[in-house]
Design an enzyme around this catalytic site. Structure first.
Site, PDB file in Angstrom:
ATOM      1  N   CYS A 122       0.751  -1.318  -0.102  1.00  0.00           N
ATOM      2  CA  CYS A 122      -0.158  -0.037   0.058  1.00  0.00           C
ATOM      3  C   CYS A 122       0.836   1.258   0.087  1.00  0.00           C
ATOM      4  CB  CYS A 122      -0.981  -0.012   1.022  1.00  0.00           C
ATOM      5  SG  CYS A 122      -1.764  -1.235   1.352  1.00  0.00           S
ATOM      6  N   HIS A 280      -3.488   6.715   2.354  1.00  0.00           N
ATOM      7  CA  HIS A 280      -3.949   5.330   1.886  1.00  0.00           C
ATOM      8  C   HIS A 280      -5.411   5.202   2.400  1.00  0.00           C
ATOM      9  CE1 HIS A 280      -4.285   1.152   0.866  1.00  0.00           C
ATOM     10  NE2 HIS A 280      -3.909   0.932   2.399  1.00  0.00           N
ATOM     11  N   ASN A 311     -10.331  -0.770  -0.044  1.00  0.00           N
ATOM     12  CA  ASN A 311      -8.768  -0.696  -0.057  1.00  0.00           C
ATOM     13  C   ASN A 311      -8.388  -1.168  -1.377  1.00  0.00           C
ATOM     14  OD1 ASN A 311      -6.092  -1.163   0.536  1.00  0.00           O
ATOM     15  ND2 ASN A 311      -6.500  -1.749   2.498  1.00  0.00           N
TER      16      ASN A 311
END
Length: 355
Positions: A122, A280, A311
């Site tokens: 990420c 993020h 996500n």
């Protein structure tokens, strides 16, 4: 001794254009609830996620990347042939070699651009952005395409109550090019490998495939199969992403706020100077906690793209950036703090001027 001629590039680098691609299929929480014992209210309260996008067979890692990149290149006002390097961050391209970046570079029509993949979870977009900045200032490329792309639906265990609702698919891309003034700040990045097991793949490929073949009547067993995850039929599950939710949450909330502050300090600005915060998109509670810890003023626009995108790992920051600019919540020239963090555990934060 021969003297090596010093390289010479642009004095600074900046993001010139951004593009995103979200798969056409929108998946509400109700679909996730078909395979886990939970509720829509629980998913929303724990993560903030209402829907996510899942890719069709035709929406491959390469296809999504080409779509997002084409938009970013057009937004930057350049031709694909001017791209000198293509950097792709992904954990969901399943071919060990060649790098998917080479296929993307060719399909976009670049002129034999350097192309390679990176695996930084990420935080991958931040890593790629830092590499792009270095190439431009060093002089090895005038324009660099940075892509974050994931098909995490391929790595999601839909029976895992802790993660089944989290992940989505998509691609985000930016074009980084020369600038006469600083527009990408110093990067604060690093890793904490002692926490690597908190986010991981359930089964490594070298353990999965021998036993998968054995179940099909092929191959010879290697190692102990007792710890391998099995489905309701007793077959070995395809490798998926798993995490220790509470440990990751605590780390992200307490440690990543410190990294974000360090990035502000390195850029020589304060929270009051910010226009936009693009973290993020891991969890709304993490985002809200970071906003509180950093004491961000009310005028700062905060990306909460996770609500409808989920996500998407390396794709989450450029996708959120693209949406904020498209909706007018952020505008060209705004000062934004971006921070990515995830499996490794790795992190990267910097301050940028929005394209």
């Amino acid at each position: 001794m021969a003297k090596i001629k010093p390289s010479k590039g642009a004095p600074y680098a900046r993001i010139l254009g951004v593009g995103g691609y979200r798969p056409t299929r929108v998946v509400p929480n109700e679909v996730i609830l078909e395979t886990i014992d939970s509720s829509d209210e629980w998913i929303r309260s724990r993560s903030g996620i209402e829907t996510r996008h899942w890719a069709s067979p035709e929406e491959t890692v390469a296809a999504m990347s080409v779509e997002a990149s084409g938009k970013a290149i057009a937004d930057a006002g350049i031709d694909a042939a001017q791209i000198g390097a293509v950097v792709v961050s992904t954990v969901s391209h399943f071919a060990q070699t060649p790098a998917i970046a080479t296929e993307i570079a060719d399909k976009l029509g670049t002129d034999k651009a350097a192309a390679f993949d990176i695996s930084a979870g990420c935080a991958g977009f931040g890593y790629g952005l830092t590499l792009a900045k270095g190439m431009i200032v060093e002089g090895s490329a005038e324009y660099v395409l940075v892509i974050g792309v994931e098909r995490l639906s391929d790595l999601t265990d839909l029976e895992d109550r802790a993660t089944a609702f989290l992940f989505g698919d998509g691609a985000g891309a930016v074009v980084v090019g020369p600038s006469q003034e600083p527009a990408i700040g110093p990067t604060v990045w690093g890793s904490e490998g002692d926490k690597a097991q908190t986010i991981k793949q359930t089964v490594s490929w070298d353990r999965y495939f021998p036993h998968h073949r054995l179940r099909s009547g092929e191959g010879t067993p290697t190692g102990d199969v007792s710890e391998l995850p099995l489905d309701s039929k007793g077959d070995i599950k395809f490798p998926a992403i798993t995490q220790e939710g509470q440990a990751v949450f605590r780390w992200a909330v307490f440690e990543m706020a410190k990294v974000a502050q360090q990035a502000l300090d390195a850029a020589g600005i304060s929270a009051d100077d910010l226009d936009v915060f693009i973290p993020h998109q891991a969890n709304v509670r993490i985002i809200d906690s970071m906003v509180k810890t950093l004491k961000l003023p009310e005028h700062v626009t905060v990306a909460r793209d996770i609500r409808t995108t989920g996500n998407t790992s390396a794709a989450s920051i450029p996708l959120a950036m693209e949406r904020l600019l498209a909706t007018g919540e952020a505008k060209s020239g705004d000062t934004a703090l971006v921070i990515g963090f995830g499996a490794g555990l790795v992190f990267a934060a910097t301050v940028v001027t929005l394209p």
